[in-house]
Motif scaffolding. Sequence first.
Motif, PDB file in Angstrom:
ATOM      1  N   LYS A 228       6.026  -1.592  -0.160  1.00 49.31           N
ATOM      2  CA  LYS A 228       6.107  -0.406  -1.015  1.00 49.31           C
ATOM      3  C   LYS A 228       5.282  -0.553  -2.288  1.00 49.31           C
ATOM      4  O   LYS A 228       4.916   0.452  -2.906  1.00 49.31           O
ATOM      5  CB  LYS A 228       7.566  -0.121  -1.377  1.00 49.31           C
ATOM      6  N   ARG A 229       5.003  -1.771  -2.703  1.00 50.54           N
ATOM      7  CA  ARG A 229       4.378  -1.989  -4.006  1.00 50.54           C
ATOM      8  C   ARG A 229       2.924  -2.456  -3.941  1.00 50.54           C
ATOM      9  O   ARG A 229       2.151  -2.206  -4.866  1.00 50.54           O
ATOM     10  CB  ARG A 229       5.190  -3.029  -4.796  1.00 50.54           C
ATOM     11  N   GLU A 230       2.554  -3.133  -2.877  1.00 45.84           N
ATOM     12  CA  GLU A 230       1.215  -3.720  -2.791  1.00 45.84           C
ATOM     13  C   GLU A 230       0.204  -2.697  -2.284  1.00 45.84           C
ATOM     14  O   GLU A 230       0.331  -2.192  -1.168  1.00 45.84           O
ATOM     15  CB  GLU A 230       1.227  -4.941  -1.872  1.00 45.84           C
ATOM     16  N   ARG A 231      -0.810  -2.411  -3.091  1.00 45.36           N
ATOM     17  CA  ARG A 231      -1.845  -1.458  -2.697  1.00 45.36           C
ATOM     18  C   ARG A 231      -2.992  -2.185  -2.001  1.00 45.36           C
ATOM     19  O   ARG A 231      -4.151  -2.117  -2.407  1.00 45.36           O
ATOM     20  CB  ARG A 231      -2.335  -0.660  -3.895  1.00 45.36           C
ATOM     21  N   ASN A 232      -2.632  -2.918  -0.974  1.00 47.50           N
ATOM     22  CA  ASN A 232      -3.607  -3.637  -0.146  1.00 47.50           C
ATOM     23  C   ASN A 232      -2.935  -3.864   1.207  1.00 47.50           C
ATOM     24  O   ASN A 232      -1.709  -3.810   1.313  1.00 47.50           O
ATOM     25  CB  ASN A 232      -4.012  -4.966  -0.809  1.00 47.50           C
ATOM     26  N   PRO A 233      -3.706  -4.131   2.253  1.00 48.57           N
ATOM     27  CA  PRO A 233      -3.122  -4.310   3.598  1.00 48.57           C
ATOM     28  C   PRO A 233      -2.428  -5.660   3.748  1.00 48.57           C
ATOM     29  O   PRO A 233      -2.841  -6.528   4.511  1.00 48.57           O
ATOM     30  CB  PRO A 233      -4.326  -4.148   4.527  1.00 48.57           C
ATOM     31  N   LEU A 234      -1.322  -5.813   3.052  1.00 42.11           N
ATOM     32  CA  LEU A 234      -0.618  -7.083   2.931  1.00 42.11           C
ATOM     33  C   LEU A 234      -0.227  -7.670   4.281  1.00 42.11           C
ATOM     34  O   LEU A 234      -0.337  -8.880   4.498  1.00 42.11           O
ATOM     35  CB  LEU A 234       0.625  -6.866   2.061  1.00 42.11           C
ATOM     36  N   TYR A 235       0.241  -6.835   5.198  1.00 40.53           N
ATOM     37  CA  TYR A 235       0.765  -7.316   6.479  1.00 40.53           C
ATOM     38  C   TYR A 235      -0.160  -7.018   7.649  1.00 40.53           C
ATOM     39  O   TYR A 235       0.271  -7.074   8.806  1.00 40.53           O
ATOM     40  CB  TYR A 235       2.138  -6.678   6.757  1.00 40.53           C
ATOM     41  N   LEU A 236      -1.410  -6.708   7.384  1.00 44.90           N
ATOM     42  CA  LEU A 236      -2.322  -6.304   8.460  1.00 44.90           C
ATOM     43  C   LEU A 236      -2.462  -7.376   9.534  1.00 44.90           C
ATOM     44  O   LEU A 236      -2.527  -7.067  10.728  1.00 44.90           O
ATOM     45  CB  LEU A 236      -3.697  -5.964   7.875  1.00 44.90           C
TER      46      LEU A 236
END
Length: 334
Positions: free
Chosen positions: A193-201
């Motif tokens: 919800k908070r990370e504006r990047n593909p954290l779990y891609l």
Amino acid sequence: MIARALACLLFSASLCPTVQARDYRYSDAHLHYVDFFQESEGMPALLRAMDQAGVDHAMISGIPVAKKWHEDEPKRPRYYAGDDAEAYWFSATDIHVAAAVQKLPAEQRKRFHPFLSGINPVDKNAVSHVERMLELYPDFWQGIGEVFTRHDDLTALTSGDTPRANNEAMARIYHLAAERDLPVMVHSNITSKRERNPLYLAEIEEPLRDHPHTRFIWAHAGTSLEIHRHQTQMDFILPTLERMLEAYPNLYIDLSWSMRQPYLLDEQGKPRKAWLALVERFPDRFMLGSDVVGRFASVGEQMHGFDVFLDALPEAVARQVARDNFLALLPKRR
């Protein structure tokens, strides 16, 4: 024409400001027969909703978890996020689906394409459940999913380890799916919800790379309403999908309702040109889903909500996305 006009009257005039020349028939590629309490309005309500909306075919699955009503809670929650009580993995959801479909007359059964969803994705024994269900109901199941891996707050609420699409338990299921010619629908959030990047891609990309013979349907491309509440539109979604669709021919995208806005349509409800171009570039890789959960009155609203986007596509591509792409993904024997 008649079906389109009726849908506008029944569901939302804002979705259909004028009656267009095209009249679509749909395959609902993402539909849950039960809710998070394993309850359902039932087949008569579902069939009525499909008939009113022009939905010829539907993927039908259960919900792989059940929400607990904790003894400390005075009121039964209405949704998994209604309180802090946990959810737990619930394999019997597949029995509910099988029983409902098998009671239908043969002509109605042909409209439904059951997917096995009662899977604990952190248990290496889960593949045994899939094998047992395939043996108990021969030539019945046509896919696996929706498998819940990273899934908003549900991940934290569900008892046990954090589910990931790239763990060993799921690898066993992907191998089996390839052997049995079954597509797999996976819910795997692309970020938090908070990370504006593909954290779990990497959690979804690794299986795509390591299991090239398994057909993956990525549920709403890793997005969700909960992520949108915090992040609105994520700029990296479109270029990420473009790269992945080119790199992985076994990847298919479920455009269920959380993709409609803010991605496919802009703030004024008009189709975004970049998304139209992406679908035209990969015309056989996208499908529509209502993602309803045990209650079916909104099936028409959800499916017809895509009409303005479909109308902006070449007609042949629009009909592929609306109906045919999902059917083409099913096991060859069907």
